[in-house]
Design an enzyme around this catalytic site. Structure first.
Site, PDB file in Angstrom:
ATOM      1  N   TYR A   7      -9.920  -0.278   2.909  1.00  0.00           N
ATOM      2  CA  TYR A   7      -9.400  -0.378   4.260  1.00  0.00           C
ATOM      3  C   TYR A   7      -8.985   0.974   4.820  1.00  0.00           C
ATOM      4  O   TYR A   7      -8.498   1.830   4.089  1.00  0.00           O
ATOM      5  CB  TYR A   7      -8.160  -1.290   4.279  1.00  0.00           C
TER       6      TYR A   7
ATOM      7  N   ASP B 168       0.791  -1.227   0.000  1.00  0.00           N
ATOM      8  CA  ASP B 168       0.000   0.000   0.000  1.00  0.00           C
ATOM      9  C   ASP B 168       0.827   1.283   0.000  1.00  0.00           C
ATOM     10  O   ASP B 168       0.428   2.272  -0.599  1.00  0.00           O
ATOM     11  CB  ASP B 168      -0.952   0.019   1.199  1.00  0.00           C
TER      12      ASP B 168
END
Lengths: 724, 724
Positions: free
Chosen positions: B454, B366
């Site tokens: 998320y 990420d």
């Protein structure tokens, strides 16, 4: 004064004795002290060092009248009136014509079925008391029926163990040691004034047949000269072993004469004695504020109701704090659903890592040897617990069977710590502007036991999302060892005599472990539950199946018997551990469950055949599951003192009973390795760890989805304190 | 409008496009959409579902003027003026006659020696910018000297990886997919209206030579019909692989036509749409109150000063939040002592556990693929952070090299959670009446990155006892998979196609892991430090030596080279992990140090040769130590996108360089296994874990021994809010 606050009484007693002693005993001329006659001073010596005004007074405490208390719930602890009735029944009980020593009096909880079917307004089930008494060296287990006014059962325990120590045992041990001429000579030889003497009574453990068949205890002493923190000033290597019942010295070991008593400077931790300010910017006042008051209610003295939780909370002589009948309201249906029938710290095992004559036995089982409730003193308002806390008292029983009040030993408070219940933002990557977040507010029930030097802070924290966090914080003092070394350069290269770290001049912080084993009688939507290990297993793909070679798959294994549920946690073979109700399914068919979620933990590494590990065998695994058995409450055995470990959780589990779809109890052990460092001297900043009980397919969906956010307009309007 | 708030701009843009689109495109008549022409609607489709007013407005935000900002500290991030200067320099840079795509512009931090010797008032070291740009499929690494006004170095990276994705890449990918006729047909076949389409762009990972040599990305879509929570409504099995630079579809995989799009009911989480109250007692207002304001100061925009801490805090495009020059004041001498030169989350690795064609590649990195800073949106006051928080903005750079402001992306606040700094009571066992306790107040720096579904909440929490707790909370949405099954009874017994749990009808929460690797450049009292593993080893006593058979002994092993410091945590072979300064000794001779203290953790169990694990090899151990190297900042490599893993921490460590008494960097990986459950639907209650950096013989003794207790008279006086 039939009924009294034990603490207040002992404090007044101390002042009287202190004044008597000072006028009576030539403190300036140390010499041999004759305690062969029962002189009150000998038993009170241990209180000499106490200084008046050493209680941090932060807020005026409220007091409650326990004299008029009556039980309101089947699990409510014995009231003062009930304890007095127990005492009356026992004092007229024929087999006890000579008074036994009372070691434990507690409510005999009614059978689960009684409790589960009871509703508010129903008459209470018969009130009974468990009494453990010692008479002629034997442990007597009595059941006293309060309604019938008689002893309804009476057994003599033939096992190796003895009941929890009483205050009287401690006094006897100290008196016996202090009356001993050799001991007195040793103290003089070490150059410690009697008036500075402060002694503790480490439990004896069990190390083979030498000390079996009689109750023994150690006495070790410190100098309190110039400090209330005598723990940092050990008179190293001087250990008196006392036979408590025969009131005689068994053995004196005095091998540390070459070791100086460490200095007292900079060991006093009391606020009242601090002069120099800390080298840091002062902090502005900060407080958790609730101008409309907290959102919880405590009904009938013990039923805590908050948000979506209801549970019964009480103080217990041995466990400290007991949570019962914990139920959470279903966020959708409003149904009040059972989560846990009973949860408490069942035993603590604290082995020190030093084989020396004065240290090898230090392998405490704090709950069963000393008691976590009787050592849980009044909490300090605004410092141990925040403003708006509710304080609950304990009502316990002394060695004479008399009730006394342990005031403010539990606090209940609502917490907002700035944490987030859930949140989500959308980013430019998805193009939305959504931003949502919810604050996390929780409810905490707290107690702090001071088992001698150490302080154990127990938090049971309830979250609105159904999670229960059980946290243990360690503070207080190290158990330290005197050493001739002033610094590490003086320590020989092989360091064979260093069993810990040098934390101050002549002071070793000895390496040790703490294990706290929790009894968690989970009743997820009813009593019949199963334990499921959800193992994450690496699967390998077949050639050509996927560009991936491997992935993890969750495999469910339902434990059939106790064997299947003895769990050592493994980082590289991980599992989730669920307690589920196989008969209660979500709309999707998932069984309703809770999982135990470890956080930091430590395992006992002692030899399995080492005597302390035999007694502490309940720490051989981090998780166990047993079928519910009313007599299996104490992981180290009902009579843990000097026991050989024949009555531990590990022994019960060996029976390998069926546990599938049964009323089961989950046991979780939280461990700490502690290698001390200088920051732990002279009092330790709190170290804590925890585990969670977390709903897993218990709710149909996130139960706090519709929780309210905070808005500016709803928050309190505060000004500085009047004094500023 | 040269300078703009990117978010505000995109929001206004969205509204315009939304209105245009609605009037322009027949939303009620789904049909083939022709995006072969560059029509603005095609790129804005992804924003169609956004509803006005979906930002939870809890407090009026304050805005800052960044236009006039100048750097005050060598580590201060590039200002808007500086970014514009970088842009001007590049636009006139000859080798870039055709405009490159800008993927990353950030301060090139001066050499450590510069920063360490700099003092407030000194002139700043030369300001430089790192620029990563893409041109003709090649990654260009530039160093721009702002003082000299020119590009001072320029290299083309020949490795496998590409820079962090830009917003433009995402737009291109969506546009390419949506312009594709086959894709459009598939959407129609699934019965999803184009107006409801919401698409995400999972990164491609790297899976062998098939997709090498070009930048590819996946496009997967959802239905946002009836909900902003489109993540819960996957159009399963439809994956478009797009070549970003060639703007073409590489492949369309459409295998999930038999799988229904899950329903949207009960998935909307926004406060504005909630009607039914929760089944729980409402909570009274509760707030952390500081009527005199917080005790911290933020000087010159980035220097945080609180209690005994000073540190530099800034937002970063990739890492999110960077703590630098963390120093703590010695409680006794007042000396400001170095603890950590730089700490930040270096990479996140999030492998999903599903080998399916539409899932195998979901093994995100990420930070390196998307960026934790650019995805960290404005925090929601009073909900993401408590009252009295200070909000810090980020200043980042878009794909055109233009600066934009990410407002309120970091908050700093002081926390009192009702916890105890240290405490001790004496009990009747020792006879004293001492009771002392100190409240624990801490300082938190927080950020929340929303990487698609998320949300990662990062907390750096500073305690007055010198401890730093680094906590990661996970919230937001699950990445879910569509399934034909409505309940578990429909799932075949062998469950071969279930790679997770059924969390709603037709919705599988796929099993996955999260690993967050932190770069912790510890500088304990200076740069030259050593890594010491203090191993607890079971020692057996000799026959007759002691009644004890065993005890634990702490054995110190100083790591010589990187090999010695690759650590897998072991419950049954435990160690403490210290970073010490061997030249800085306490008065007792103990080296000053900090230890990293793990709490809950999880390890990666994927096959070491699995492509995602090669890229995520920095998770092969929980702890690594490397010698400081300015170029080794990003655990997954500088150019992580589609990289093969040739530039990871694991590769650097293989060089096995000396690390004893050197400037060293500690790396710690915090892991989570996530087996979803129904409570995670439709938005997850926060799950968190943490690790601590804790002083160990750094201070001469407990640094908060003399901390002030709370007294009633000092606390605020609060009333209910005006609105009540």
């Amino acid at each position: 004064m039939e009924i009294t606050s034990y603490l207040r009484f002992s404090f007044i007693l101390f002042i009287i004795l202190f004044l008597l002693a000072r006028s009576w005993y030539p403190l300036s001329k140390p010499g041999l002290l004759d305690c062969s006659q029962p002189v009150s001073w000998c038993t009170s010596k241990n209180r000499i060092y106490a200084k008046l005004g050493s209680i941090l007074e932060t807020q005026v405490p409220k007091s409650k009248n326990h004299l008029v208390e009556t039980p309101n719930h089947p699990l409510d602890p014995l009231t003062i009136q009930e304890i007095n009735k127990v005492r009356a029944i026992i004092s007229s009980y024929a087999p006890f014509s000579s008074s036994p020593a009372i070691h434990y009096v507690s409510l005999e909880e009614p059978d689960k079925s009684w409790v589960l079917s009871w509703k508010k307004g129903d008459p209470l089930p018969p009130r009974k008391a468990t009494v453990i008494a010692l008479l002629n060296g034997q442990s007597h287990l009595l059941l006293v029926d309060l309604d019938l006014g008689r002893v309804s059962s009476h057994a003599i325990d033939e096992g190796s163990g003895y009941p929890i120590l009483s205050m009287n045992d401690i006094s006897v041990a100290l008196q016996v040691a202090m009356s001993n001429a050799d001991f007195n000579k040793s103290i003089i030889a070490r150059g410690v004034e009697f008036s500075d003497l402060a002694c503790i009574t480490p439990s004896a453990g069990w190390y083979g047949p030498n000390e079996e068949g009689r109750r023994v205890i150690r006495v070790q002493c410190f100098s309190s000269q110039g400090t209330p923190n005598f723990y940092m000033r050990p008179i190293e290597g001087l250990t008196v072993t006392v036979d408590i019942d025969r009131k005689e010295v068994v053995k004196i070991s005095d091998k540390g004469r070459g070791i100086p008593v460490p200095k007292g400077e900079n060991t006093d931790y009391r606020y009242s004695t601090q002069e120099k300010p800390l080298e840091m910017e002062p902090l502005n006042p900060i407080s958790i504020e609730q101008p409309k008051g907290p959102s919880f209610k405590i009904e009938d003295g013990h039923m805590v109701k908050w948000a979506n939780w209801v549970f019964h909370l009480k103080a217990d002589h041995r466990a400290g704090m007991v949570i019962s009948r914990a139920m959470v309201r279903d966020s959708e249906t409003g149904e009040l659903r059972s989560v846990m029938y009973k949860g408490f710290s069942s035993e603590l095992f604290v082995p020190y890592m030093d084989p020396d004559e004065s240290w090898y036995f230090k392998t405490y089982m704090d709950a069963g040897e000393f008691g976590m409730g009787v050592t849980a003193m009044s909490l300090v308002p605004l410092n141990d617990c925040p403003r708006y806390s509710y304080y609950m008292d304990g009502v316990f029983v002394d060695s004479n069977g008399k009730p006394y009040v342990q005031p403010n030993m539990i606090c209940v408070f609502e917490r907002y710590a700035g944490d987030i219940g859930w949140r989500h933002s959308e980013t430019p990557f998805t193009g939305s502007e959504t931003r949502e977040a919810r604050p996390k507010v929780t409810l905490v029930a707290r107690m702090a036991a001071s088992v001698g030097n150490y302080d154990y802070i127990f938090d049971w924290e309830f979250q609105t999302d159904g999670l229960i966090r059980v946290k243990v914080g360690l503070s207080g003092m190290l158990m330290v060892k005197g050493t001739p070394y002033q610094n590490v350069y003086q320590v020989p290269q092989d360091q064979n005599d260093m069993t810990g770290s040098l934390v101050s001049e002549n002071v070793i912080g000895v390496v040790h472990d703490h294990f706290i084993t929790f009894h968690l009688d989970m009743d997820i939507d009813g009593s019949n539950n199963s334990f499921v290990e959800v193992n994450l297993v690496k699967e390998e793909t077949l050639p050509g199946e996927s560009p991936r070679k491997s992935y993890l798959k969750a495999k469910r294994n339902v434990a059939k018997t106790e064997n299947d549920a003895r769990i050592k946690l493994k980082l590289y073979d991980p599992s989730e551990f669920h307690v589920v109700n196989p008969s209660r399914r979500s709309r999707l068919g998932n069984p309703a469950g809770y999982k135990v979620v470890p956080a930091g933990n430590a395992a006992s590494l002692l030899d399995l055949h080492d005597p302390p590990q035999l007694r502490g065998a309940f720490t051989n695994n981090q998780i166990w599951v047993t079928p519910y058995n009313k007599t299996e409450q104490w992981a180290g055995g009902l009579l843990a003192y000097q026991s050989k470990g024949e009555d531990t959780l590990a022994v019960w589990s060996e029976r390998n009973r069926p546990i599938e779809n049964k009323d089961i109890v989950l046991w979780y052990t939280l461990g700490f390795h502690h290698i001390p460092c200088q920051e732990d001297f002279p009092v330790m900043p709190t170290v804590s760890s925890s585990f969670d009980l977390k709903p897993v397919n218990f709710f149909e969906s996130n139960p706090i989805l519709r929780a309210m956010p905070n808005f500016e307009k709803d928050l309190p309007v505060c000004g500085s304190a009047a004094s500023s």
